[in-house]
Motif scaffolding. Structure first.
Motif, PDB file in Angstrom:
ATOM      1  N   GLU A  90      13.551  -3.030 -56.008  1.00  0.00           N
ATOM      2  CA  GLU A  90      13.685  -3.259 -54.569  1.00  0.00           C
ATOM      3  C   GLU A  90      13.364  -4.714 -54.237  1.00  0.00           C
ATOM      4  OE1 GLU A  90      11.950  -0.442 -51.410  1.00  0.00           O
ATOM      5  OE2 GLU A  90      10.543  -2.116 -51.456  1.00  0.00           O
ATOM      6  N   GLY A  91      12.287  -5.249 -54.839  1.00  0.00           N
ATOM      7  CA  GLY A  91      11.902  -6.634 -54.594  1.00  0.00           C
ATOM      8  C   GLY A  91      12.979  -7.614 -55.010  1.00  0.00           C
ATOM      9  N   ALA A  92      13.655  -7.326 -56.126  1.00  0.00           N
ATOM     10  CA  ALA A  92      14.720  -8.215 -56.603  1.00  0.00           C
ATOM     11  C   ALA A  92      15.885  -8.256 -55.616  1.00  0.00           C
ATOM     12  CB  ALA A  92      15.211  -7.751 -57.973  1.00  0.00           C
ATOM     13  N   PHE A  93      16.220  -7.103 -55.039  1.00  0.00           N
ATOM     14  CA  PHE A  93      17.315  -7.083 -54.061  1.00  0.00           C
ATOM     15  C   PHE A  93      16.921  -7.816 -52.782  1.00  0.00           C
ATOM     16  CE2 PHE A  93      19.055  -3.731 -56.742  1.00  0.00           C
ATOM     17  CZ  PHE A  93      20.406  -4.017 -56.693  1.00  0.00           C
ATOM     18  N   ILE A  94      15.666  -7.652 -52.339  1.00  0.00           N
ATOM     19  CA  ILE A  94      15.214  -8.367 -51.140  1.00  0.00           C
ATOM     20  C   ILE A  94      15.229  -9.871 -51.392  1.00  0.00           C
ATOM     21  CG2 ILE A  94      13.271  -8.774 -49.583  1.00  0.00           C
ATOM     22  CD1 ILE A  94      12.445  -5.858 -50.005  1.00  0.00           C
ATOM     23  N   THR A  95      14.737 -10.297 -52.564  1.00  0.00           N
ATOM     24  CA  THR A  95      14.725 -11.721 -52.896  1.00  0.00           C
ATOM     25  C   THR A  95      16.137 -12.291 -52.943  1.00  0.00           C
ATOM     26  OG1 THR A  95      12.704 -11.382 -54.201  1.00  0.00           O
ATOM     27  CG2 THR A  95      13.913 -13.432 -54.568  1.00  0.00           C
ATOM     28  N   SER A  96      17.086 -11.481 -53.419  1.00  0.00           N
ATOM     29  CA  SER A  96      18.470 -11.952 -53.522  1.00  0.00           C
ATOM     30  C   SER A  96      19.095 -12.218 -52.165  1.00  0.00           C
ATOM     31  CB  SER A  96      19.318 -10.934 -54.295  1.00  0.00           C
ATOM     32  OG  SER A  96      19.456  -9.721 -53.571  1.00  0.00           O
ATOM     33  N   LEU A  97      18.439 -11.756 -51.087  1.00  0.00           N
ATOM     34  CA  LEU A  97      18.943 -12.058 -49.744  1.00  0.00           C
ATOM     35  C   LEU A  97      18.995 -13.563 -49.484  1.00  0.00           C
ATOM     36  CD1 LEU A  97      17.120  -9.382 -47.543  1.00  0.00           C
ATOM     37  CD2 LEU A  97      19.585  -9.594 -47.905  1.00  0.00           C
ATOM     38  N   GLY A  98      18.241 -14.332 -50.277  1.00  0.00           N
ATOM     39  CA  GLY A  98      18.287 -15.785 -50.131  1.00  0.00           C
ATOM     40  C   GLY A  98      19.697 -16.324 -50.242  1.00  0.00           C
ATOM     41  N   VAL A  99      20.541 -15.687 -51.077  1.00  0.00           N
ATOM     42  CA  VAL A  99      21.931 -16.122 -51.232  1.00  0.00           C
ATOM     43  C   VAL A  99      22.686 -15.996 -49.913  1.00  0.00           C
ATOM     44  CG1 VAL A  99      24.102 -15.633 -52.428  1.00  0.00           C
ATOM     45  CG2 VAL A  99      21.933 -15.500 -53.671  1.00  0.00           C
ATOM     46  N   VAL A 100      22.383 -14.935 -49.157  1.00  0.00           N
ATOM     47  CA  VAL A 100      23.041 -14.713 -47.870  1.00  0.00           C
ATOM     48  C   VAL A 100      22.493 -15.663 -46.807  1.00  0.00           C
ATOM     49  CG1 VAL A 100      23.539 -12.987 -46.091  1.00  0.00           C
ATOM     50  CG2 VAL A 100      23.420 -12.298 -48.486  1.00  0.00           C
ATOM     51  N   ILE A 101      21.202 -15.995 -46.912  1.00  0.00           N
ATOM     52  CA  ILE A 101      20.562 -16.842 -45.897  1.00  0.00           C
ATOM     53  C   ILE A 101      20.923 -18.313 -46.073  1.00  0.00           C
ATOM     54  CG2 ILE A 101      18.317 -17.510 -44.905  1.00  0.00           C
ATOM     55  CD1 ILE A 101      17.209 -14.850 -45.937  1.00  0.00           C
ATOM     56  N   VAL A 102      21.306 -18.726 -47.299  1.00  0.00           N
ATOM     57  CA  VAL A 102      21.635 -20.135 -47.560  1.00  0.00           C
ATOM     58  C   VAL A 102      22.621 -20.708 -46.540  1.00  0.00           C
ATOM     59  CG1 VAL A 102      22.851 -21.685 -49.150  1.00  0.00           C
ATOM     60  CG2 VAL A 102      21.054 -20.206 -50.005  1.00  0.00           C
ATOM     61  N   PRO A 103      23.751 -20.025 -46.272  1.00  0.00           N
ATOM     62  CA  PRO A 103      24.697 -20.604 -45.309  1.00  0.00           C
ATOM     63  C   PRO A 103      24.117 -20.758 -43.906  1.00  0.00           C
ATOM     64  CG  PRO A 103      25.732 -18.857 -46.599  1.00  0.00           C
ATOM     65  CD  PRO A 103      24.261 -18.787 -46.863  1.00  0.00           C
ATOM     66  N   ILE A 104      23.209 -19.857 -43.520  1.00  0.00           N
ATOM     67  CA  ILE A 104      22.588 -19.964 -42.195  1.00  0.00           C
ATOM     68  C   ILE A 104      21.738 -21.231 -42.118  1.00  0.00           C
ATOM     69  CG2 ILE A 104      21.079 -18.838 -40.526  1.00  0.00           C
ATOM     70  CD1 ILE A 104      21.743 -16.172 -41.865  1.00  0.00           C
ATOM     71  N   ILE A 105      20.933 -21.459 -43.169  1.00  0.00           N
ATOM     72  CA  ILE A 105      20.106 -22.670 -43.224  1.00  0.00           C
ATOM     73  C   ILE A 105      20.984 -23.915 -43.213  1.00  0.00           C
ATOM     74  CG2 ILE A 105      18.464 -23.978 -44.613  1.00  0.00           C
ATOM     75  CD1 ILE A 105      17.165 -21.532 -43.440  1.00  0.00           C
TER      76      ILE A 105
ATOM     77  N   ALA B 130       8.029 -21.274 -51.897  1.00  0.00           N
ATOM     78  CA  ALA B 130       8.829 -20.056 -52.072  1.00  0.00           C
ATOM     79  C   ALA B 130       8.299 -19.217 -53.230  1.00  0.00           C
ATOM     80  CB  ALA B 130      10.293 -20.419 -52.313  1.00  0.00           C
ATOM     81  N   MET B 131       7.988 -19.860 -54.357  1.00  0.00           N
ATOM     82  CA  MET B 131       7.493 -19.126 -55.520  1.00  0.00           C
ATOM     83  C   MET B 131       6.115 -18.530 -55.266  1.00  0.00           C
ATOM     84  SD  MET B 131       9.907 -19.059 -57.696  1.00  0.00           S
ATOM     85  CE  MET B 131       8.953 -18.149 -58.900  1.00  0.00           C
ATOM     86  N   SER B 132       5.312 -19.183 -54.416  1.00  0.00           N
ATOM     87  CA  SER B 132       3.995 -18.628 -54.069  1.00  0.00           C
ATOM     88  C   SER B 132       4.151 -17.288 -53.355  1.00  0.00           C
ATOM     89  CB  SER B 132       3.229 -19.612 -53.176  1.00  0.00           C
ATOM     90  OG  SER B 132       3.034 -20.849 -53.827  1.00  0.00           O
ATOM     91  N   PHE B 133       5.083 -17.230 -52.393  1.00  0.00           N
ATOM     92  CA  PHE B 133       5.333 -15.969 -51.693  1.00  0.00           C
ATOM     93  C   PHE B 133       5.941 -14.944 -52.646  1.00  0.00           C
ATOM     94  CE2 PHE B 133       4.845 -18.546 -47.852  1.00  0.00           C
ATOM     95  CZ  PHE B 133       4.180 -17.652 -47.012  1.00  0.00           C
ATOM     96  N   TRP B 134       6.835 -15.412 -53.544  1.00  0.00           N
ATOM     97  CA  TRP B 134       7.491 -14.487 -54.475  1.00  0.00           C
ATOM     98  C   TRP B 134       6.467 -13.802 -55.383  1.00  0.00           C
ATOM     99  CZ3 TRP B 134       7.608 -14.434 -59.845  1.00  0.00           C
ATOM    100  CH2 TRP B 134       8.481 -13.479 -60.413  1.00  0.00           C
ATOM    101  N   VAL B 135       5.541 -14.594 -55.955  1.00  0.00           N
ATOM    102  CA  VAL B 135       4.599 -13.995 -56.902  1.00  0.00           C
ATOM    103  C   VAL B 135       3.616 -13.074 -56.184  1.00  0.00           C
ATOM    104  CG1 VAL B 135       2.743 -15.748 -56.899  1.00  0.00           C
ATOM    105  CG2 VAL B 135       3.289 -14.489 -59.005  1.00  0.00           C
ATOM    106  N   MET B 136       3.287 -13.375 -54.917  1.00  0.00           N
ATOM    107  CA  MET B 136       2.435 -12.452 -54.165  1.00  0.00           C
ATOM    108  C   MET B 136       3.198 -11.162 -53.856  1.00  0.00           C
ATOM    109  SD  MET B 136      -0.379 -13.943 -54.185  1.00  0.00           S
ATOM    110  CE  MET B 136      -1.257 -12.712 -53.207  1.00  0.00           C
ATOM    111  N   GLY B 137       4.507 -11.279 -53.630  1.00  0.00           N
ATOM    112  CA  GLY B 137       5.331 -10.086 -53.466  1.00  0.00           C
ATOM    113  C   GLY B 137       5.329  -9.246 -54.737  1.00  0.00           C
ATOM    114  N   LEU B 138       5.465  -9.929 -55.887  1.00  0.00           N
ATOM    115  CA  LEU B 138       5.453  -9.231 -57.167  1.00  0.00           C
ATOM    116  C   LEU B 138       4.103  -8.553 -57.410  1.00  0.00           C
ATOM    117  CD1 LEU B 138       7.118  -8.737 -59.792  1.00  0.00           C
ATOM    118  CD2 LEU B 138       5.972 -10.764 -60.736  1.00  0.00           C
ATOM    119  N   PHE B 139       3.027  -9.227 -57.025  1.00  0.00           N
ATOM    120  CA  PHE B 139       1.677  -8.703 -57.219  1.00  0.00           C
ATOM    121  C   PHE B 139       1.446  -7.427 -56.402  1.00  0.00           C
ATOM    122  CE2 PHE B 139      -2.929  -8.780 -56.069  1.00  0.00           C
ATOM    123  CZ  PHE B 139      -3.447  -8.623 -57.344  1.00  0.00           C
TER     124      PHE B 139
END
Length: 315
Positions: free
Chosen positions: A94-109, A78-87
């Motif tokens: 905008e990136g921080a809000f997209i990353t925060s979607l993980g909170v919404v996806i947790v219940p689905i997983i 996950a952090m590998s994809f995150w840092v490439m997103g940051l790069f």
């Protein structure tokens, strides 16, 4: 001040530390390969916590170590994809809000992988979050930027990490081949140290294969070491230490609502630090994602509001 109020203030501090770490990380990836930066950041942070948690680490069983490393492997991807997103990102807010979607996806997983029952608020939050993500990626037709794609993938894998991390940190009973097995919880501090060290090793292996090291170590840019250390000690080890302590002070679940502030702080810091701005459509998309986070945490938020009202009346 009560322990509950201390916990809330410390969790606000956690969101500030997390947000300022975005700035440190962005400064670092402008000067060195992103995966190499992540390796150094997490090895330093994990090593720092491992020293603090040495005794609890030596008492872990082989099964606990195995599960801790498993959590770290998912976190590392996950952090590998995150840092490439940051790069590649053109907008950190905008990136921080997209990353925060993980909170919404947790219940689905949790529902799909572990059959966990989820509250109705979760299913109301998902379409709101999708609408927000659509506004961010449909500015010029459906042409999502590479940074947005990396952040969205990272958010999905973060959701799996959060789910596995919660299960590792709590004791549970598992039935395997007709036998009942007790899975003992892994204390928070050693679990965090193992996860961070594993992230460092995962990103180090990726960097060895994918990135050139000579420019960085042959002629290191000025201030690079300070950005790495600040990100490792303040934004990673410090953040997790404060968060663990804050959560130990209170059993209330509304602390999770406070953590939703992180993308808001990132947007404000990015505007002040890097002079970033957002278009009206970007602001609308981020607003919808923030609304989805609030809807997703509505149960905890409503409990917190009711508790505050009761305390005000009795006081």
């Amino acid at each position: 001040m009560s322990d509950a109020h201390k916990s809330d203030l410390l969790l606000v501090t956690v969101t500030l530390l997390a947000a300022i770490s975005w700035m440190f990380s962005k400064e670092a990836v402008l000067l060195m390969p992103p995966l190499l930066f992540m390796a150094l950041r997490f090895l330093v942070a994990g090593g720092f916590l491992a020293v603090i948690a040495w005794r609890p680490l030596t008492r872990l069983t082989a099964d606990q170590l195995k599960r801790g490393v498993g959590v770290g492997l998912v976190f590392g991807i996950a952090m590998s994809f995150w840092v490439m997103g940051l790069f590649h990102a053109t907008s950190m807010g905008e990136g921080a809000f997209i990353t925060s979607l993980g909170v919404v996806i947790v219940p689905i997983i949790a529902r799909l992988a572990f059959k966990e029952v989820q509250p109705a608020s979760t299913w109301f939050a998902i379409p709101v979050a999708v609408a927000g993500l659509a506004l961010l990626s449909l500015r010029n037709g459906f042409q999502p930027e590479s940074g947005q794609i990396f952040f969205a993938v990272a958010a999905t894998i973060f959701a799996l990490y959060f789910t596995l991390n919660t299960r590792a940190a709590n004791q549970r009973t598992v039935v395997s081949r007709g036998k009942t097995i007790e899975k003992h919880r892994i204390p928070a501090l050693p679990l965090t140290a193992i996860a961070l060290l594993t992230v460092g090793l995962v990103t180090l292996a990726e960097s060895l294969v994918l990135e050139p090291w000579q420019p960085t170590f042959g002629n290191p840019p000025p201030f690079l070491i300070w950005w790495v250390l600040a990100s490792a000690i303040v934004g990673t080890a410090g953040r997790f230490l404060v968060q663990t302590y804050a959560q130990s002070l209170s059993t209330h679940s509304h602390g999770a609502v406070i953590l939703v502030l992180e993308p808001v702080w990132v947007s404000l810091f990015a505007a002040g630090w890097f002079g970033e701005t957002m278009t009206p459509m970007q602001l609308a998309g981020c607003g919808l994602i923030f609304a989805a986070l609030i809807v997703n945490r509505w149960g905890a938020l409503s409990k917190a509001l009711k508790a505050s009202l009761r305390k005000h009346k009795t006081g």
